[in-house]
Motif scaffolding. Structure first.
Motif, short mmCIF file in Angstrom:
data_model
loop_
_atom_site.label_atom_id
_atom_site.label_comp_id
_atom_site.label_asym_id
_atom_site.label_seq_id
_atom_site.Cartn_x
_atom_site.Cartn_y
_atom_site.Cartn_z
N ARG A 1 -9.38 3.91 -9.15
CA ARG A 1 -9.19 5.15 -8.38
C ARG A 1 -9.14 6.31 -9.36
O ARG A 1 -8.39 6.28 -10.35
CB ARG A 1 -7.90 5.10 -7.58
N PRO B 1 0.81 -1.23 0.00
CA PRO B 1 0.00 0.00 0.00
C PRO B 1 0.84 1.27 0.00
O PRO B 1 0.48 2.25 -0.66
CB PRO B 1 -0.87 -0.11 1.25
N ARG B 2 1.94 1.29 0.71
CA ARG B 2 2.77 2.50 0.74
C ARG B 2 3.41 2.76 -0.63
O ARG B 2 3.44 3.89 -1.11
CB ARG B 2 3.82 2.42 1.84
N TYR C 1 -8.70 2.59 -4.01
CA TYR C 1 -9.13 1.99 -5.27
C TYR C 1 -10.44 1.25 -4.98
O TYR C 1 -10.44 0.17 -4.37
CB TYR C 1 -8.08 1.01 -5.79
N LYS D 1 -7.11 0.12 0.96
CA LYS D 1 -6.25 1.04 1.73
C LYS D 1 -5.83 2.24 0.88
O LYS D 1 -5.61 3.33 1.41
CB LYS D 1 -5.00 0.32 2.23
N CYS D 2 -5.70 2.03 -0.41
CA CYS D 2 -5.20 3.09 -1.31
C CYS D 2 -6.32 3.82 -2.05
O CYS D 2 -6.06 4.59 -2.96
CB CYS D 2 -4.21 2.49 -2.30
N THR E 1 0.82 5.98 -7.31
CA THR E 1 -0.44 6.59 -7.73
C THR E 1 -0.32 8.11 -7.75
O THR E 1 -0.73 8.76 -8.72
CB THR E 1 -1.59 6.14 -6.81
N LEU F 1 2.31 1.59 -3.56
CA LEU F 1 1.24 1.89 -4.52
C LEU F 1 0.76 3.33 -4.36
O LEU F 1 0.50 4.01 -5.35
CB LEU F 1 0.08 0.91 -4.35
N GLU F 2 0.66 3.80 -3.14
CA GLU F 2 0.24 5.18 -2.91
C GLU F 2 1.26 6.16 -3.51
O GLU F 2 0.88 7.15 -4.15
CB GLU F 2 0.04 5.45 -1.42
#
Length: 187
Positions: A184, A120-121, A162, A159-160, A127, A123-124
């Motif tokens: 997202r 998640p970190r 999406y 979490k992100c 993104t 991917l964030e």
């Protein structure tokens, strides 16, 4: 390839900061090692058995950067306590094209780094970079796809930010199971 591009994700109380940078040949040994994990091998499309496979894969990622259609990043965990810096995973932005409103992301986490919030970190970070970097080209949404037998990807997507979009039918042999589409939009 922009070898100087560096994205970051902050440390958490239990996990080190992440560096998210373009792939390079120095990653090959750790890539081959990561691909020995049976869980990862089930989820990736391109096998990596040895150094030659790793070099070919890194070269394919370099070509993706050169064409502007695929941006693959290594995710590296900074040193943490007594643990040295190490390859923690991969994130990729793909199917990017000027005037095209959508793109797709993908990722994986190395076995030794799972459970530390790497996906998640990273991917964030990717993104945010994607929307900032491709907004002028018309990027409005990013899609995340995974098979239904991967609940961890659903958690990462949620979490992100999406949102679940719809169920996708299986497409054997490459995708033998139904899948989920998460989306997202640009904030």
């Amino acid at each position: 390839m922009n070898s100087t591009l560096l994205l970051t994700a902050p440390a958490t109380p239990t996990a080190p900061a992440l560096l998210v940078r373009p792939r390079h040949v120095d990653d090959v040994a750790e890539l081959v090692e990561a691909y020995r994990d049976p869980d990862l091998r089930r989820r990736v499309r391109v096998p990596m058995e040895n150094e030659a496979d790793g070099l070919a894969w890194v070269e394919a990622q370099r070509k993706g950067w050169a064409t502007g259609a695929r941006f693959c990043f290594a995710v590296v965990e900074e040193s943490f306590g007594s643990e040295p810096q190490r390859l923690a995973g991969s994130v990729v932005l793909k199917e990017v094209a000027s005037g095209k409103p959508g793109a797709e992301v993908g990722y994986w986490t190395a076995a030794a780094s799972r459970g530390r919030g790497v996906a998640p970190r990273a991917l964030e970070a990717l993104t945010g970079w994607a929307f900032d970097n491709f907004e002028a080209d018309g990027l409005e949404r990013i899609e995340l796809l995974h098979q239904v037998d991967n609940p961890a990807s659903c958690r990462v997507a949620e979490k992100c930010g999406y949102a679940f979009g719809r169920l996708l039918p299986a497409m054997p042999p490459e995708f033998p199971l139904d899948g989920h589409l998460h989306v997202r939009g640009r904030a």
